[in-house]
Every structure is written in structure tokens, then in C-alpha cells.
Design an enzyme around this catalytic site. Structure first.
Site, PDB file in Angstrom:
ATOM      1  N   ARG A 177       0.946  -1.274   0.006  1.00 16.13           N
ATOM      2  CA  ARG A 177       0.038   0.111   0.053  1.00 16.13           C
ATOM      3  C   ARG A 177       0.961   1.143   0.061  1.00 16.13           C
ATOM      4  O   ARG A 177       2.034   1.264   0.316  1.00 16.13           O
ATOM      5  CB  ARG A 177      -0.825   0.078   1.330  1.00 16.13           C
ATOM      6  N   LYS A 215       3.905  -7.151  12.409  1.00 15.28           N
ATOM      7  CA  LYS A 215       2.765  -7.226  11.059  1.00 15.28           C
ATOM      8  C   LYS A 215       2.810  -8.643  10.384  1.00 15.28           C
ATOM      9  O   LYS A 215       4.198  -9.116  10.059  1.00 15.28           O
ATOM     10  CB  LYS A 215       3.093  -6.474  10.068  1.00 15.28           C
ATOM     11  N   ARG A 233      -0.439   5.757  13.423  1.00 12.69           N
ATOM     12  CA  ARG A 233       0.544   4.950  14.239  1.00 12.69           C
ATOM     13  C   ARG A 233       0.290   5.280  15.734  1.00 12.69           C
ATOM     14  O   ARG A 233      -0.055   6.480  15.999  1.00 12.69           O
ATOM     15  CB  ARG A 233       2.043   5.039  13.749  1.00 12.69           C
TER      16      ARG A 233
HETATM   17  C1  BTN Z   1       0.529  -3.689   2.425  1.00 11.84           C
HETATM   18  O1  BTN Z   1       1.273  -2.957   2.079  1.00 11.84           O
HETATM   19  O2  BTN Z   1       0.145  -3.912   3.596  1.00 11.84           O
HETATM   20  C2  BTN Z   1      -0.162  -4.441   1.174  1.00 11.84           C
HETATM   21  C3  BTN Z   1       0.623  -5.839   0.883  1.00 11.84           C
HETATM   22  C4  BTN Z   1       0.261  -6.479  -0.224  1.00 11.84           C
HETATM   23  C5  BTN Z   1       1.118  -7.551  -0.691  1.00 11.84           C
HETATM   24  C6  BTN Z   1       0.293  -8.490  -1.553  1.00 11.84           C
HETATM   25  S1  BTN Z   1       1.540  -9.918  -2.023  1.00 11.84           S
HETATM   26  C7  BTN Z   1       0.194 -10.190  -3.086  1.00 11.84           C
HETATM   27  C8  BTN Z   1      -0.125  -9.048  -4.000  1.00 11.84           C
HETATM   28  N1  BTN Z   1       0.729  -8.654  -5.117  1.00 11.84           N
HETATM   29  C9  BTN Z   1       1.272  -7.711  -4.736  1.00 11.84           C
HETATM   30  O3  BTN Z   1       2.157  -7.086  -5.671  1.00 11.84           O
HETATM   31  N2  BTN Z   1       0.992  -7.283  -3.436  1.00 11.84           N
HETATM   32  C10 BTN Z   1      -0.022  -7.902  -2.836  1.00 11.84           C
END
Ligand code: BTN
Length: 323
Positions: A121, A186, A320
Site C-alpha cells: 500500500r 505485521k 501509528r
Molecule cells: C501492504 O502494504 O500491507 C499490502 C501488501 C500486499 C502484498 C500482496 S502480495 C500479493 C499481492 N501482489 C502484490 O504485488 N501485492 C499484493
């Protein structure tokens, strides 16, 4: 000979003679010896036991599309178009490409063993080492226009948390809007990306889910993190089982959301809120208050020192705990 076939034979971690491996795979013993060397080069630990053969010492948890499909209920398995890839830039990007090419399957799903440009994100990278974690994306269609998106990203957090608890993870928490947490940090994240409006009010989204499964060390992760293997070392985690549980939970959640909207999930989300009762700051400290859960649209509620309850909109804001 495919390396995967050899790993599959060795995955019971028993001793296999070179001769029996060669016979089962229809190759020479020299070919087996060469492939065992390749396995070692790729990071697997293989013991050579004099006079007896080879034994895989390291853990193997290979992704297997047939195994995942077999774990799904027949109705769901029939709807799913599942592909498991060795490596891809991003599973979200791959689903988006497939759909753009005109794949009209109801539920396109991509799972990869490694991502070279995993997306997180707020434009962050998502570390995606090979063989360690789950990287899974699903394409879904919703009626209701773009306004449904904020609530959607929250409900998938509930779905993944419930799926992981069903497999034995203890009390999975959620950090607004949809980070998956265990007490040590996390555990996973969800990235919902919009494909576009197919026709008025009908939107296609890609939900991408990353869960840390076996990872024990990682460079370049800028916040405390944990994996299922670290948190619950007594469970033999299988990425195929986790994938099936997540697919089932996300598809059920998507149906309930389509029928009943976000309200059906508000309480379930709130029960997992790791910020509840904590002093929180938003936008680099501009706004501070005590976390009070979410409202019926998925906005996060903060009670300020003056007693005012302020909603924080889902989207690109980071929150946060004040230290
Ligand atoms: C975050 O930042 O918390 C979201 C992370 C999401 C990661 C997943 S892994 C599968 C899918 N493909 C990606 O490129 N991102 C999501």
C-alpha cells in the site's frame, strides 16, 4: 527432468537411493546426482548418505495448484481459474493483465512462489522472497460503483484473519485499514486495486494478499514483522492449505459484502482492532486521539483530548501509536 519432480519425491524427508529416484523419474543416476547438486545450489539442504542415497533435510512447502483446487469445495473450485507461477513481478499486476487481455473467468487467481516487484500500500514495495510466503491475488466483480472500495479493503482483512485462525493462528488482529497483525508485528497485508468500471456501477477489483508464512529473516522491512512459522513453530504450515483457506474466505466475504454491504462486517472488524483504546496519531501528528474503532462506512474514529470523535477516512492516511 524437472527439479520439482525430484523435490516432490524427496519431500517426505526419508532416504531415497539414487537408483530408485532414477527409476521413478525415468532418468540415469548421473542425472539424479546433477539435479541434487542443483538443488543444493538453490539453497535446499540435501544429505548424501553413503551407500544409502539422498535425504532432504530442509523444509519443503511447494505450491501446487491441483492440491489447492482439491482443498476447495467443488462449487467454488468450478468457479476458480487458478494459476501458480514460479515467479512474477506482482500477482496483482498479473491478474490485471489477464483481465485486460479478456480473461472472462469468474474468479481469476494468481499465486506466485516469488515476486520481483511485489506492491504494498501507499506505493511501498512488498518483500517477496522465494518459497517463503503466500503471494495471492484474486479478481472480483462488484456492483455499487467506486464508493464501495473503502469498505471492501477492510472486509478482506476480516476474511484473512478468520481464515488464518481457522488453521490455528492465535488471535489475529487488524490495524486499520487492513494490516494483519499478531502480537509480534505485521503478519500480512492486503492491497486492493481497481481495474475499472466494466459498465456503469459495475467495478472489477483485484485483491492482493501477502502473508508471511515461513520467513525467519528479512532485509529492508521497515517495521516489526512476524511470520506464522515464527509465531507458531509447532504447526506445520502449508502454503497450499493457507491459499485454499484464504480463497474460500475471500470469496464468501465478497458474496456477503455484495448482498449485505459493509455493515455486516463492522462488528467483526472492530473485535480485532489493535488500536482500540490506544493513543494514536494521524498525518504526522496533526491529529491525535484515542482509537475508538470504525463507523458504518469503515472510517476510523479518534476521540480527541477535547472529547470530539473525529472520523479518519480510509485511503492514503497512515496512523501509528504515539510512543
Ligand atoms: C501492504 O502494504 O500491507 C499490502 C501488501 C500486499 C502484498 C500482496 S502480495 C500479493 C499481492 N501482489 C502484490 O504485488 N501485492 C499484493
Amino acid at each position: 527432468m524437472k527439479l520439482k519432480a525430484l523435490v516432490a519425491l524427496l519431500s517426505d524427508r526419508k532416504v531415497h537411493s539414487g537408483e530408485s529416484l532414477a527409476q521413478q523419474l525415468g532418468v540415469s543416476r548421473t542425472a539424479i546426482w546433477k539435479q541434487v547438486r542443483r538443488l543444493t545450489d538453490e539453497g535446499f539442504e540435501v544429505a548424501r548418505i553413503r551407500g544409502r542415497g539422498y535425504q532432504l533435510v530442509s523444509r519443503v512447502d511447494l505450491l501446487d495448484s491441483t492440491m489447492i483446487a482439491d482443498l476447495l469445495e467443488p462449487d467454488l473450485a468450478a468457479e476458480v481459474h487458478l494459476r501458480v507461477l514460479g515467479e512474477v513481478d506482482s500477482t496483482n499486476a498479473e491478474v490485471l493483465r489477464q483481465v485486460a487481455k479478456g480473461c472472462d473467468h469468474k474468479l481469476p487467481i494468481i499465486i506466485a512462489d516469488a515476486q520481483t516487484a511485489g506492491r504494498g500500500r501507499r506505493g511501498r514495495a512488498w518483500q517477496s522472497p522465494r518459497g517463503e510466503n503466500l503471494y495471492l491475488s484474486m479478481g472480483l466483480v462488484f456492483h455499487g460503483g467506486f464508493s464501495i472500495l473503502d469498505g471492501l479493503s477492510l472486509v478482506f482483512g476480516v476474511a484473512v484473519a478468520e481464515a488464518l485462525e481457522g488453521l490455528g493462528a492465535p488471535e489475529v488482529g487488524l490495524k486499520w485499514p487492513n494490516d494483519i497483525f499478531l502480537p509480534g508485528g505485521k503478519l500480512g497485508g492486503i492491497l486492493v486495486e481497481l481495474q475499472g468500471e466494466l459498465q456503469e456501477g459495475v467495478v472489477r477489483v483485484v485483491v492482493g494478499i501477502g502473508v508471511n508464512v515461513h520467513m525467519l529473516s528479512a532485509d529492508d522491512v521497515d517495521q516489526p514483522w512476524i511470520s506464522l512459522g515464527k509465531a507458531c513453530a509447532d504447526i506445520e504450515w502449508s502454503r497450499n492449505q493457507i491459499a485454499a483457506a484464504v480463497i474460500r474466505a475471500v470469496s464468501e466475504t465478497a458474496s456477503v459484502f455484495s448482498r449485505e454491504g459493509f455493515g455486516a462486517f463492522q462488528e467483526a472488524w472492530q473485535k480485532r482492532d489493535i488500536y482500540c483504546g490506544q493513543q494514536i496519531q494521524v498525518r504526522g501528528g496533526e491529529l491525535q486521539g484515542i482509537g475508538c474503532g470504525i463507523d458504518s462506512s469503515g472510517n476510523y474514529l479518534l476521540k480527541t483530548a477535547e472529547g470530539e470523535v473525529v472520523p479518519v477516512r480510509a485511503g492514503e492516511i497512515s496512523m501509528r501509536v504515539v510512543s
